[in-house]
Design an enzyme around this catalytic site. Structure first.
Site, PDB file in Angstrom:
ATOM      1  N   LYS A 281       2.068  18.639  38.651  1.00  0.00           N
ATOM      2  CA  LYS A 281       3.067  18.637  37.440  1.00  0.00           C
ATOM      3  C   LYS A 281       4.435  18.077  38.099  1.00  0.00           C
ATOM      4  O   LYS A 281       4.960  18.339  39.374  1.00  0.00           O
ATOM      5  CB  LYS A 281       3.280  20.393  37.288  1.00  0.00           C
ATOM      6  CG  LYS A 281       4.042  20.668  36.174  1.00  0.00           C
ATOM      7  CD  LYS A 281       3.523  20.285  34.877  1.00  0.00           C
ATOM      8  CE  LYS A 281       4.327  20.800  33.645  1.00  0.00           C
ATOM      9  NZ  LYS A 281       4.229  22.690  33.776  1.00  0.00           N
ATOM     10  N   HIS A 282       4.839  17.271  37.452  1.00  0.00           N
ATOM     11  CA  HIS A 282       6.169  16.518  37.760  1.00  0.00           C
ATOM     12  C   HIS A 282       6.166  16.155  39.216  1.00  0.00           C
ATOM     13  O   HIS A 282       6.872  16.037  40.149  1.00  0.00           O
ATOM     14  CB  HIS A 282       7.523  17.568  37.847  1.00  0.00           C
ATOM     15  CG  HIS A 282       7.697  18.085  36.552  1.00  0.00           C
ATOM     16  ND1 HIS A 282       7.990  17.314  35.458  1.00  0.00           N
ATOM     17  CD2 HIS A 282       7.967  19.531  36.237  1.00  0.00           C
ATOM     18  CE1 HIS A 282       8.158  18.429  34.418  1.00  0.00           C
ATOM     19  NE2 HIS A 282       8.195  19.579  34.799  1.00  0.00           N
ATOM     20  N   ASN A 424      11.097  18.101  51.278  1.00  0.00           N
ATOM     21  CA  ASN A 424      10.366  18.768  52.379  1.00  0.00           C
ATOM     22  C   ASN A 424       9.195  19.511  51.766  1.00  0.00           C
ATOM     23  O   ASN A 424       9.082  20.198  50.877  1.00  0.00           O
ATOM     24  CB  ASN A 424      11.319  19.707  53.343  1.00  0.00           C
ATOM     25  CG  ASN A 424      12.065  19.058  54.062  1.00  0.00           C
ATOM     26  OD1 ASN A 424      11.963  18.028  54.855  1.00  0.00           O
ATOM     27  ND2 ASN A 424      13.534  19.496  54.112  1.00  0.00           N
ATOM     28  N   HIS A 530       9.643  10.855  49.411  1.00  0.00           N
ATOM     29  CA  HIS A 530      10.947  11.239  48.677  1.00  0.00           C
ATOM     30  C   HIS A 530      11.111  10.855  47.265  1.00  0.00           C
ATOM     31  O   HIS A 530      10.343   9.914  46.935  1.00  0.00           O
ATOM     32  CB  HIS A 530      12.114  10.551  49.401  1.00  0.00           C
ATOM     33  CG  HIS A 530      12.403  11.186  50.925  1.00  0.00           C
ATOM     34  ND1 HIS A 530      12.297  10.360  52.030  1.00  0.00           N
ATOM     35  CD2 HIS A 530      12.760  12.419  51.117  1.00  0.00           C
ATOM     36  CE1 HIS A 530      12.483  11.311  53.038  1.00  0.00           C
ATOM     37  NE2 HIS A 530      12.690  12.411  52.728  1.00  0.00           N
TER      38      HIS A 530
END
Length: 530
Positions: A281-282, A424, A530
């Site tokens: 999800k996302h 993180n 990231h």
């Protein structure tokens, strides 16, 4: 330009992909266009009974050097580059016996396909087209007079334009074709230059080009006010770009991004060893699990975060079967992606008309080299794909307590998943399934706490008395800079930790692990995402 229409009297055709060629060439000939061609293209046209001039009849020179030299001649390039309204150009054509070439049809030697096939160095070099790009660029530059076609998809548009304009092409069409022509040669040269860089082991060439072919235009991008399109690059790894969509709505920008993340994650799990399912999800995993079957793996992955899984992407590392399909469609799911699917599974998914089903024919190799590209203001960042795999790492036990065989297996699992969680990243795993995931936090201790909270919530949803994190192992994508993140994991019930190591405070973190009775291993590899 006094007249935007340009009559087509002569066309030069030289193509490696001959799909649709004969019908197109016959249609040109029927419209009174003289055909000029080279090598295999000329042979194909002649065998089809079409009148065709060999390019050597135009240039007065034979093809030579194994076909490397055939169109690099003033009789060809003069015919392409001459400005029809320029008296000096016309005089030069007349003085040197150069006839106009009003339509150029060229698709290039299949360099990208040759590389993708695993061909050797010499074969790849031989499939670098020289004459084709030179002609394409010449014709595109002179698009005021010449139409250039670089793919068969435009054959019909040219014929329609000729019919609409009594045998002439319009400036509008020629401009559109010229733009595509330069984009094609740019993409072609990008593939060649990047292949050369890889052959040389040159990670940072002085110039870097990125090319791709439009797969589809999209209604919008990440948000409705952003335009977007999906392009396929030369990388032939199995995935969204190579998949067949069997059903469902058009994939959105976010769908493609999330589906890629899901499939790359599940590819970390060898299908010959175990069934595995990743729910995304996302672009973050909300549940990943192994199982004796896909349906078992799916149920265990779903248990990790059943709330977030709603409207998610489901990726499988094996052929989708009926049992798994029946279970997956019980909740709203955006996309299912798998290497293949049984006919019964396809029929079950078909009942959900908006659910997209993508079949890829295989899994991407997580160890494969490649490039990752990200734009920044005024430029872009390029790096090698994160192809480090935990099974190849030398794990070093740094605590007094050694991990058990079960803990070690779960730690490897957790580190595989952490590689695909936004930094993180903290991942709790128990018995081959994620039980809590903390992603994308500014503080690693916050990710630890969120993952622990997720594990507690998942237990409540399953009607269990204690957090799923109790007895689990935990993975961190980067080192713990302080002991607090590790201690948060211990408080949640984790018994073992896997992390890269490398902090200035490693000794402090190891001491805290020993005091908490944890087993801990260092991988020596970081997985920032990231």
């Amino acid at each position: 330009m006094s007249n935007e229409l340009r009559r087509v009297t002569r066309a030069l055709l030289s193509v490696s992909d001959k799909t649709g060629l004969i019908d197109f060439a016959r249609s040109l000939a029927d419209r009174g266009v003289t055909l000029i061609s080279t090598g295999g293209t000329r042979k194909a046209l002649a065998q089809a009974g079409l009148p065709v001039l060999d390019v050597s009849e135009v240039t007065g020179f034979p093809e030579m050097m194994d076909g490397r030299v055939k169109t690099l001649h003033p009789a060809v390039h003069g015919g392409l580059l001459a400005i029809r309204d320029n008296p000096e150009h016309q005089a030069a054509m007349l003085a040197n016996g150069i006839g106009p070439i009003d339509l150029l049809v060229v698709n290039l030697y299949p360099f990208e396909a040759t590389v993708a096939s695993g061909a050797g160095y010499d074969d790849c070099i031989e499939n670098i087209d020289i004459g084709g790009p030179a002609m394409i660029r010449a014709a595109a530059k002179n698009h005021g007079d010449v139409a250039v076609v670089v793919e068969g998809a435009d054959y019909q548009a040219v014929l329609d334009d000729l019919d609409a304009n009594a045998g002439s092409t319009s400036l509008e069409l020629r401009r559109r074709l010229a733009q595509k022509a330069y984009a094609r040669t740019a993409s072609y040269d990008a593939a060649i230059s990047n292949w050369f860089a890889a052959q040389l082991g040159e990670a940072n060439p002085a110039f870097r080009a990125i090319g791709g072919e439009l797969a589809e235009a999209m209604r919008y991008g990440e948000n409705p006010h952003q335009s977007a399109a999906f392009y396929r690059g030369p990388d032939a790894r199995a995935g969204v770009a190579t998949a067949r969509q069997l059903q469902g709505k058009q994939l959105s920008y976010n769908n493609i991004n999330d589906t890629d993340a899901a499939f790359e994650c599940v590819a970390e799990f060898d299908p010959a060893r175990t069934a595995a399912v990743a729910i995304i999800k996302h672009a973050n995993p909300c549940g990943v699990a192994e199982g004796a079957s896909l349906v078992e793996a799916y149920e265990r992955a779903l248990r990790c975060d059943p709330v977030s899984a709603f409207g998610g992407i489901v990726a499988l590392n094996q052929t989708l079967d009926a049992a798994a399909a029946r279970k997956i469609v019980e909740i709203f799911t955006e996309v299912i992606i798998a290497p293949d699917a049984s006919e019964e599974a396809i029929a079950l998914v078909a009942a959900k008309k908006n659910l997209r089903l993508l079949l890829t024919g295989g899994l991407p190799d997580p160890r494969a080299a490649g490039l990752s590209v990200r734009t920044v203001s005024g430029g872009f960042l390029v790096q090698g794909r994160d192809n480090a795999v935990v099974d190849d790492m030398d794990l070093r036990v740094v605590t007094k307590r050694q991990p058990s065989a079960r803990e070690l297996s779960d730690m490897r699992f957790a580190f595989r998943v952490a590689k695909h969680v936004k930094s993180n990243a903290i991942v709790y795993v128990k018995d081959g399934a994620t039980v809590g995931i903390g992603a994308g936090q500014m503080s690693r201790v916050d990710s630890s706490r969120i993952a622990a909270w997720k594990a507690a919530e998942a237990a409540k949803a399953a009607g269990l008395p204690e957090s799923l994190a109790v007895g689990s192992v935990v993975a961190s994508d980067a080192f713990f800079p302080f002991a607090d993140g590790l201690l948060a994991a211990a408080e949640a019930g984790a018994t073992a930790v896997i992390q890269p190591g490398g902090s200035m405070r490693d000794d402090e973190v190891i001491k805290a692990a020993d005091e908490a009775g944890l087993a801990m291993v260092f991988t020596g590899h970081r997985h920032f995402r990231h």
